[in-house]
Write an enzyme that holds these catalytic residues in place. Sequence first.
Site, mmCIF file in Angstrom:
data_model
loop_
_atom_site.group_PDB
_atom_site.id
_atom_site.type_symbol
_atom_site.label_atom_id
_atom_site.label_comp_id
_atom_site.label_asym_id
_atom_site.label_seq_id
_atom_site.Cartn_x
_atom_site.Cartn_y
_atom_site.Cartn_z
ATOM 1 N N ASP A 131 2.702 -6.115 12.184
ATOM 2 C CA ASP A 131 2.054 -6.372 11.106
ATOM 3 C C ASP A 131 2.445 -7.682 10.433
ATOM 4 O O ASP A 131 2.771 -7.971 9.142
ATOM 5 C CB ASP A 131 2.385 -5.287 9.999
ATOM 6 C CG ASP A 131 1.359 -5.284 8.747
ATOM 7 O OD1 ASP A 131 0.103 -5.840 9.201
ATOM 8 O OD2 ASP A 131 1.489 -4.795 7.915
ATOM 9 N N SER B 259 0.807 -1.252 0.055
ATOM 10 C CA SER B 259 -0.225 0.120 -0.088
ATOM 11 C C SER B 259 0.894 1.113 0.045
ATOM 12 O O SER B 259 0.410 2.226 -0.433
ATOM 13 C CB SER B 259 -0.777 -0.019 1.182
ATOM 14 O OG SER B 259 -0.184 -0.291 2.469
ATOM 15 N N ALA C 108 4.526 1.046 -0.580
ATOM 16 C CA ALA C 108 5.742 0.853 -1.480
ATOM 17 C C ALA C 108 5.648 -0.276 -2.234
ATOM 18 O O ALA C 108 4.978 -1.002 -1.907
ATOM 19 C CB ALA C 108 7.042 1.075 -0.482
#
Length: 525
Positions: A322, A172, A174
Amino acid sequence: MGPRAGARFGGKAKSSLLVIAATGSLAFYASSSSSDDDDLPGVSSPLLSAALRSFRAISTVALTVVDYKSSLRGLPPGSDDYSSALSQVHLRSAKRFLELCEINRGFYVKAGQFVAAMRQAPKEYVSTLSSLQDKAVPCDFESIRAVLLLNFGRDLSEIFSSFDEQPTAAASIAQVHHAVLKDGREVAVKVQYPGLERQMKLDMMTMSLLSKTITRLFPDYRFDRLVQEFTQALTQELDFNQEGKNSERTAHYFRNNYKVRIPKVHWESTTKQVLTMEFCKGTKVDDVEQLEKMGVDPQKVAHSLVEVFAEMIFVHGFVHGDPHPGNILVSSKGQGGFVLVLLDHGIYKQLDERFRHDFCQLWKSLILLNSAKVQSKSSLGKGMTDKEKRSLKKELRALTMEDISLFMESLPPDFIMVLRTDALLRSIVRKLGAPQRIRHLTYVKFASFGLHTRLRAPSDSALQYAISNLEGCLDYFRLRFILEMVELIRQLEKTRHSFFSWLRKHIMLVLQYPRRTAVIKAEND
């Protein structure tokens, strides 16, 4: 949206929403008459581009608020009609937000991924927005080249002997390109999209405004703190220098763990917008079919994965924020037959030391409490009447989004981060076909280590460090024994119930046999 929130949606609320929607409409009108722009087709300036993106967000939120209010009006919470209507409006709203994320991209995709990973979010949102994990449109290479030239100050041919213009991965914020340095080392070059930081800042302002407006109009909905936490994490992720530091710190913590590999950072070719790191090949951690083709046991992968993140949470207190499947690869090159490759170190959470210790203690207490009350726990449901069970079920169904937001408001930020990470791990473990018991046992193990083991300080002697580790091991084995005993008791209880059910069934057959024989004889006569 519950009736309490809906009741407050009066003239003031409608006026506020109309004002912000009208502002967005004016921005949309202005932008639609423009020519072209680097950020969005048909928009002539970054400001107008941001206005158009803001209009989409504002109108989506306004429509969703009205949808919840009108769909649930007059329906008693807890009723079947209320539950059905709530599920339908959840699904409609989730699809609406998915469309918004796909069109606006960037910040909105990250926000959608954040919501999809929250166990507290309604299942309709989680299932719908989870598709955003694999939806990223790469940028054209000429724009990427411009970012590289701006950051390096020299032509790519002076740094790399080869540079693949086709990205190996796109996310989203890079995309990643494979390249080879002049000395022959393979690297992965992560390049931030052009104009992204400016665009993100404007998007964050819009999201902050929307969250504060919703909180003001509907006080039961306190999502502004969650938005604040998310924007803080995203701000860190935009700085690739910080990502490189996070990567090196994690690599230091796991320097003696042969099951984990962290790509090395090449600082001479790294800036705030470009991160150059060691190129690592591997298979996505949840690709069971490919793992089996590699001869790797998916359950062993699940066990190693949980161990790594349990060590982060309970021992280091420095947690990768993440861990979705795209950020974890499995390579067949490793001492144990495979190695986990951890990517994307942009979002990390440094847990408060007091929280880390308390969380370790919480897991230990849960095990001890479970062992002491296993019998009463098993009989809890039996002690409830049918009426009480129906009443409890009704109360659970009556939980609304405002109840969830109130609960989330009461949680410390560190706990929210741990819950999100744990939710992603649970999903991966499930896909790998491993029982959640693996996760429980591993958490208990590292909770024990976390209580007794601290990161070795320069003043620690080898003996002090060894004694601390030994205490953690002994405590773990004690808790592991308790867990095994609890499991044994449950299995024995299950076997006992099965045996007596089987016995009752056959006793009834034996008792009924003479009667059935007599009936058959009478029919024959």
